[in-house]
Design an enzyme around this catalytic site. Structure first.
Site, PDB file in Angstrom:
ATOM      1  N   HIS A 150       0.981  -1.368   0.070  1.00 17.43           N
ATOM      2  CA  HIS A 150       0.055  -0.074   0.048  1.00 17.43           C
ATOM      3  C   HIS A 150       0.910   1.147  -0.013  1.00 17.43           C
ATOM      4  CE1 HIS A 150       0.487  -0.217   4.554  1.00 17.43           C
ATOM      5  NE2 HIS A 150       0.598   1.203   4.305  1.00 17.43           N
ATOM      6  N   ASP A 181       0.092  -7.598   1.514  1.00 11.22           N
ATOM      7  CA  ASP A 181       0.516  -6.067   1.445  1.00 11.22           C
ATOM      8  C   ASP A 181       2.002  -5.997   1.254  1.00 11.22           C
ATOM      9  OD1 ASP A 181      -0.215  -3.586   1.414  1.00 11.22           O
ATOM     10  OD2 ASP A 181      -0.344  -3.566   3.671  1.00 11.22           O
ATOM     11  N   SER A 259       4.462   2.791   7.906  1.00  8.72           N
ATOM     12  CA  SER A 259       4.261   1.459   7.060  1.00  8.72           C
ATOM     13  C   SER A 259       5.485   1.063   6.304  1.00  8.72           C
ATOM     14  CB  SER A 259       3.183   1.845   6.219  1.00  8.72           C
ATOM     15  OG  SER A 259       1.834   1.910   6.970  1.00  8.72           O
TER      16      SER A 259
END
Length: 539
Positions: A150, A181, A259
């Site tokens: 992402h 992911d 992230s």
């Protein structure tokens, strides 16, 4: 000299002596008074306080210091640019225009805060670029980096800043896997980079120290510490999480921008990839989630080999989340209740039925759905396993052959393509000359489109200003042939690219799906197709 002159001389000497004496006294008095007042001024606020002294600098060594020093040289800052596609029409009712579809309307609402733009420049021109930031970590000295999918999805450009280097390097996307992911990118630099030490997430325990390193809010090389709060959090606890994601929970502060960065144990080994947070404020509230590194390593190894991930499946569906009451209601303690069986899939062929409770694979107990999925996905495709099921209180063993998940669920584009919408083309998906990403077409989609069983690849992304865009290829098109040679797989397209060079003419025969709800027209021998052609650019 007369008497008057003597008197004048004595008076002058007396006055001079008096003046000198007074001047000397004034100077001495001034000095004395200044010293006294200065002494009083220094301590006037706190006359009984002792001035502080800064000691010589001493660097204290802690375990966290060692971890930060060891891992920071391998953690990178990632920034991305993405330009949304320009709308082809202005607005409803404009003469000569068409009505915007719902996806375009939704894009405008999100981008302009719910208001449609009034400025004419937005009606037909490109929208401004959007930017994002994230983190990643080097796993190979040759420049290979792991991050979250992402972080780089929809990116037209991926740029990486290395530790201690003010330059930005353009990164190449090697492959992505939406179901974990995970993304792998690569930067080409003239020096060898410092990779992290990979740990084993199976050894992580609740209460272990955990250190998160990344670029929250774009602040590079930020280190936060906490402990491992819980293990095995499944995808039901994280909004948007996929089936193959289970998480290490930590209270080490994780914020937007973290992230893709590493979660590290006290030995400086990466045990997870910081992926998500549970928050009501948008910032860290002490509940962060990291993908276990063991899952990431398996995915990474497949992506660097082929650019995609292949997983096994038996072709069943079951309830997500922890619902032990379901199996207890069936009189079984543990296991997985089968809610649906995919038609024509391995489970159906092996005799599995709805309401069966799968309790073991090859004699090893199955506790829940996450454990079942993990074991099946890791089993080589084509290998047979023995499923132990409880059917209405009767125990039985069924032999099931593991299938390719993308083929078993070929009627589900989210699984069959395993390609995030709008993702940048990867090496494994062929983008060198045509400027597009493609994926193999599942059997269910071929049947829906009326295609031959062994024909066609689906376009999943068209790059802006590319050859593919120039000749009119669109996302969703199915390429049936190139220069009259049939195309059956992604590998066929790769072979064409190797044989072609700049200046060569190229013709694509394409099946273009019609909008949902509109009957699919077919020709005498299959779907209606179109030809798109152009000359490859020489640069």
């Amino acid at each position: 000299m007369n008497i008057f002159d003597k008197i004048k001389k004595q008076r002058f000497l007396s006055i001079s002596l008096l003046t000198l004496t007074l001047a000397t006294g004034v100077v001495i008095g001034t000095l004395l008074n200044t010293g006294v007042y200065a002494a009083k001024d220094e301590q006037s606020a706190a006359p009984d306080a002792t001035p502080l002294v800064i000691p010589s600098a001493t660097k204290l060594e802690t375990e966290f210091t060692k971890v930060a020093r060891k891992v920071e040289p391998s953690v990178v800052n990632i920034s991305t640019d993405y330009r949304p596609p320009a709308p082809q029409t202005s607005r409803r009712g404009q003469p000569g225009g068409e009505e915007m579809d719902e996806d375009q309307m939704d894009m405008f609402r999100r981008f302009f805060g719910g208001q449609m733009p009034n400025n004419p420049q937005f009606r037909n021109g490109p929208l401004p670029k959007q930017q994002g930031t994230g983190s990643g970590f080097i796993v190979d000295a040759n420049g290979y980096i792991i991050t979250n999918q992402h972080v780089v999805e929809k990116a037209d450009t991926i740029k990486v800043k290395l530790p201690g280097d003010s330059n930005e390097y353009k990164a190449k996307l090697i492959g992505v896997d939406r179901e974990t992911d995970l993304a792998v990118i690569k930067v080409d630099v003239t020096r060898k980079l410092t990779p992290v030490n990979i740990g084993n997430s199976d050894g992580v325990q609740v209460g272990d120290w955990a250190v998160a390193i990344g670029s929250p809010f774009g602040l590079e090389a930020t280190v936060t510490a906490g402990i491992v709060s819980a293990l095995g959090r499944d995808n039901s606890v994280v909004a948007g999480a996929q089936q193959f994601q289970n998480f290490i929970q930590t209270d080490a502060a994780i914020n937007p921008g973290n992230s893709g960065g590493p979660l590290v144990n006290i030995a400086g080994e990466v045990v997870g990839i910081n992926t998500a947070i549970a928050t009501r404020s948008g910032g860290s509230q002490g509940v962060g989630f990291a993908l276990p590194i063991n899952v990431a390593v398996k995915t990474y190894n497949q992506l660097i080999r082929s650019g995609r991930v292949t997983r096994g499946s038996i072709g069943i569906s079951f309830s997500r989340g922890d619902r032990p009451e379901l199996t207890r209601a069936m009189g079984v303690d543990g296991g997985v209740l089968v809610e649906q069986v995919q038609p024509g899939g391995p489970a159906e062929k092996g005799g599995v039925q709805v309401e069966d409770v799968i309790t073991a694979i090859d004699g090893k107990p199955v506790k829940d759905g996450s454990q079942l999925v993990a074991r099946v996905a890791d089993t080589p495709i084509g290998e047979s396993v023995k499923l132990t099921v409880d059917r209405a209180g009767k125990k039985m063993d069924l032999n099931v052959t593991i299938g390719d998940r993308t083929q078993v669920f070929s009627d589900r584009p989210d699984i069959a393509g395993n390609q995030p919408e709008g993702a940048m083309p990867t090496e494994g998906q062929t983008s060198a000359k045509f400027g597009m990403a493609i994926a193999n077409v599942g059997a269910g989609e071929k049947e829906r489109l009326g295609l031959e069983a062994d024909g066609g690849v689906r376009v999943t992304r068209v790059e802006q200003d590319s050859f593919a865009e120039e000749i009119g290829l669109r996302e969703g098109d199915v390429i049936l042939s190139i220069n009259r040679s049939p195309v059956a797989s992604v590998d066929d397209v790769k072979k064409f690219q190797v044989s072609l060079k700049g200046g060569d003419p190229v013709a694509f025969r394409v099946a273009r799906p019609v909008p949902q709800g509109v009957p699919q027209r077919r020709g005498a021998e299959g779907p209606v197709t179109i030809f798109l052609s152009g000359t490859l650019p020489k640069n």
